[in-house]
Motif scaffolding. Structure first.
Motif, short mmCIF file in Angstrom:
data_model
loop_
_atom_site.label_atom_id
_atom_site.label_comp_id
_atom_site.label_asym_id
_atom_site.label_seq_id
_atom_site.Cartn_x
_atom_site.Cartn_y
_atom_site.Cartn_z
N LYS A 29 0.85 -1.19 0.00
CA LYS A 29 0.00 0.00 0.00
C LYS A 29 0.89 1.24 0.00
N LEU A 30 0.58 2.20 -0.87
CA LEU A 30 1.32 3.45 -0.88
C LEU A 30 0.79 4.33 0.26
N GLN A 31 1.59 4.46 1.31
CA GLN A 31 1.19 5.25 2.47
C GLN A 31 1.43 6.73 2.24
N ILE A 43 -0.79 14.54 -8.77
CA ILE A 43 -2.25 14.39 -8.87
C ILE A 43 -2.61 13.02 -9.41
N ASP A 44 -1.88 12.55 -10.42
CA ASP A 44 -2.12 11.20 -10.96
C ASP A 44 -1.89 10.13 -9.90
N ILE A 45 -0.80 10.28 -9.14
CA ILE A 45 -0.48 9.29 -8.11
C ILE A 45 -1.53 9.28 -7.01
N VAL A 46 -1.90 10.45 -6.55
CA VAL A 46 -2.91 10.56 -5.49
C VAL A 46 -4.24 9.98 -5.95
N SER A 47 -4.61 10.25 -7.19
CA SER A 47 -5.87 9.76 -7.74
C SER A 47 -5.90 8.24 -7.81
N GLU A 48 -4.78 7.62 -8.22
CA GLU A 48 -4.76 6.18 -8.39
C GLU A 48 -4.51 5.41 -7.10
N ARG A 50 -4.24 6.70 -3.74
CA ARG A 50 -4.88 7.21 -2.51
C ARG A 50 -3.97 7.17 -1.29
N PRO A 51 -2.77 7.75 -1.36
CA PRO A 51 -1.90 7.78 -0.17
C PRO A 51 -2.50 8.68 0.91
N THR A 52 -2.07 8.47 2.13
CA THR A 52 -2.54 9.28 3.26
C THR A 52 -1.87 10.65 3.28
N CYS A 76 -6.04 13.66 1.00
CA CYS A 76 -4.62 13.37 1.21
C CYS A 76 -4.00 14.58 1.90
N SER A 77 -3.38 14.37 3.04
CA SER A 77 -2.74 15.44 3.79
C SER A 77 -1.52 15.94 3.02
#
Length: 393
Positions: A29-31, A43-48, A50-52, A76-77
């Protein structure tokens, strides 16, 4: 489930790491993730994934991101700068830290992860080049695990005995570590033509797809020099216990030579997903999405000794390792400045080594047992490199 902090999400190592995570959602899991200025990639990474948490190290990009609805609505913080990098690297919910920020900028966060006792997937070789003894000692104290990502060091790691103890090369029956390198795009170019090399030519590696800085380092073989220094610290060996071998095909990624005459080699197509998957899943094995070798289609292998006239940066790095931590720290700093100067068109390709040597001849020999001393040497070396660049320009 392993929770991963990806320091340097927008680079080539970051992309390969994300691909391995994508292939194994049941294991990773990408934390958290960081970028420098590439907001669209974040934005692409966060969208796919969902890191915290996400970190942006560039202030202007961070300010823009704060008002971007795609980030705001992702829950995402968003954090900023070195403080943010250290925070995600030490997050108690993170088990594995992929340290893939290029250059000295990755040192603080990598060292913080070691201090926190994480499993460090080390792609940022500069951390050990700049702070080898401190890094290794801190890992011993915190019981952190350091797993190498560079294809050469990962290859050596795979070829070592499973019970290898740090620095115990003789007990393990090892005579040499053989660090391979392709020789880059100018291996067979006439020496007198190197001064006219362009950044575009230097960045066109024959085998690997990499960022600009590491591509130039490969062309000068400074990358192999930095890897030489890193290998000394990673495996606890002396400079004379490592040989650099030119292997243009980049199929054998490195080797370990034993006292009985045996040589173990790790082979594979030149794809960074192989060492990344190996380290992320260690001690298990998982698919990396890499095409297996077809031995019936392989070219003949070549091996050569490196020509130090062609690759003076390699000679400088080996010499710096023998001189001590201050010298390797200074060399890394000088090289970052000189490579950037070349990429910006301020000086020639061959001036890179001249600037690096200029700095090594002037930097002060001081103990580098703590981070403040290391950063002071780094700053001094950068000033000398900028001074030399102005003289050349």
């Amino acid at each position: 489930m392993k929770s991963v902090c990806l320091l340097g999400g927008s680079g080539s190592i970051g992309a390969s790491t994300l691909d391995v995570i994508r292939r194994h959602p049941d294991q990773f899991k990408l934390q958290s993730v960081s970028v420098h200025t590439n907001l669209s990639k974040l934005i692409d990474i966060v969208s796919e994934f969902r890191p915290t948490h996400a970190v942006i190290s560039d202030w202007d990009t961070y300010q823009v991101a704060l008002s971007d609805t795609r980030i705001v609505n992702s829950h995402c913080s968003l954090l900023f700068g070195q403080e943010g990098l250290v925070e995600i690297a030490t997050d108690e919910n993170t088990s594995h830290v992929m340290a893939a920020i290029v250059g000295a900028a990755g040192l603080k966060s990598s060292l913080a992860a070691v201090q926190a006792g994480k499993t460090i997937l080390l792609a940022n070789k500069e951390s050990l080049v700049m702070s080898g003894q401190l890094f290794v000692d801190t890992a011993k104290q915190s019981k952190a695990t350091i797993l190498p990502i560079d294809s050469e060091h990962n290859a050596i790691f795979q070829c070592l005995p499973s019970d290898y103890q740090y620095g115990d090369i003789e007990r393990a029956g090892i005579s040499k570590l053989l660090l391979t390198g392709s020789g880059g795009p100018f291996l067979n170019v006439a020496l007198e033509s190197l001064a006219a090399v362009t950044p575009q030519q230097a960045c066109k590696h024959p085998n690997w797809s990499m960022g600009q800085k590491i591509s130039v380092d490969s062309a000068t073989m400074m990358n192999k020099g930095l890897e030489f220094i890193e290998a000394c610290w990673l495996f606890g060996v002396k400079p004379e216990q490592i040989d650099v071998v030119i292997h243009p095909q980049s199929v054998i990624h490195s080797m370990v030579q034993y006292v009985d005459g045996s040589v173990l080699a790790q082979m594979g197509n030149p794809d960074m997903r192989t060492p990344i998957a190996h380290a992320m899943a260690y001690p298990e094995r998982i698919s990396a999405g890499v095409k297996p070798l077809d031995f019936s289609q392989l070219p003949n292998f070549e091996f050569h000794k490196p020509d130090m006239m062609r690759f003076p940066n390699l000679k400088l790095a080996i010499s710096a390792m023998s001189s001590g931590q201050y010298a390797t720290t200074a060399l890394n700093a000088a090289n970052e400045v000189s490579v950037q100067g070349f990429l910006a068109g301020h000086h020639s390709f061959t001036d890179i080594a001249k600037i690096n040597e200029y700095v090594l001849n002037r930097v002060s020999s001081v103990p580098c047992n703590e981070l403040t001393a290391i950063l002071a040497v780094d700053e001094q070396a950068r000033r000398y490199a900028e001074e030399c660049t102005r003289k050349i320009a």
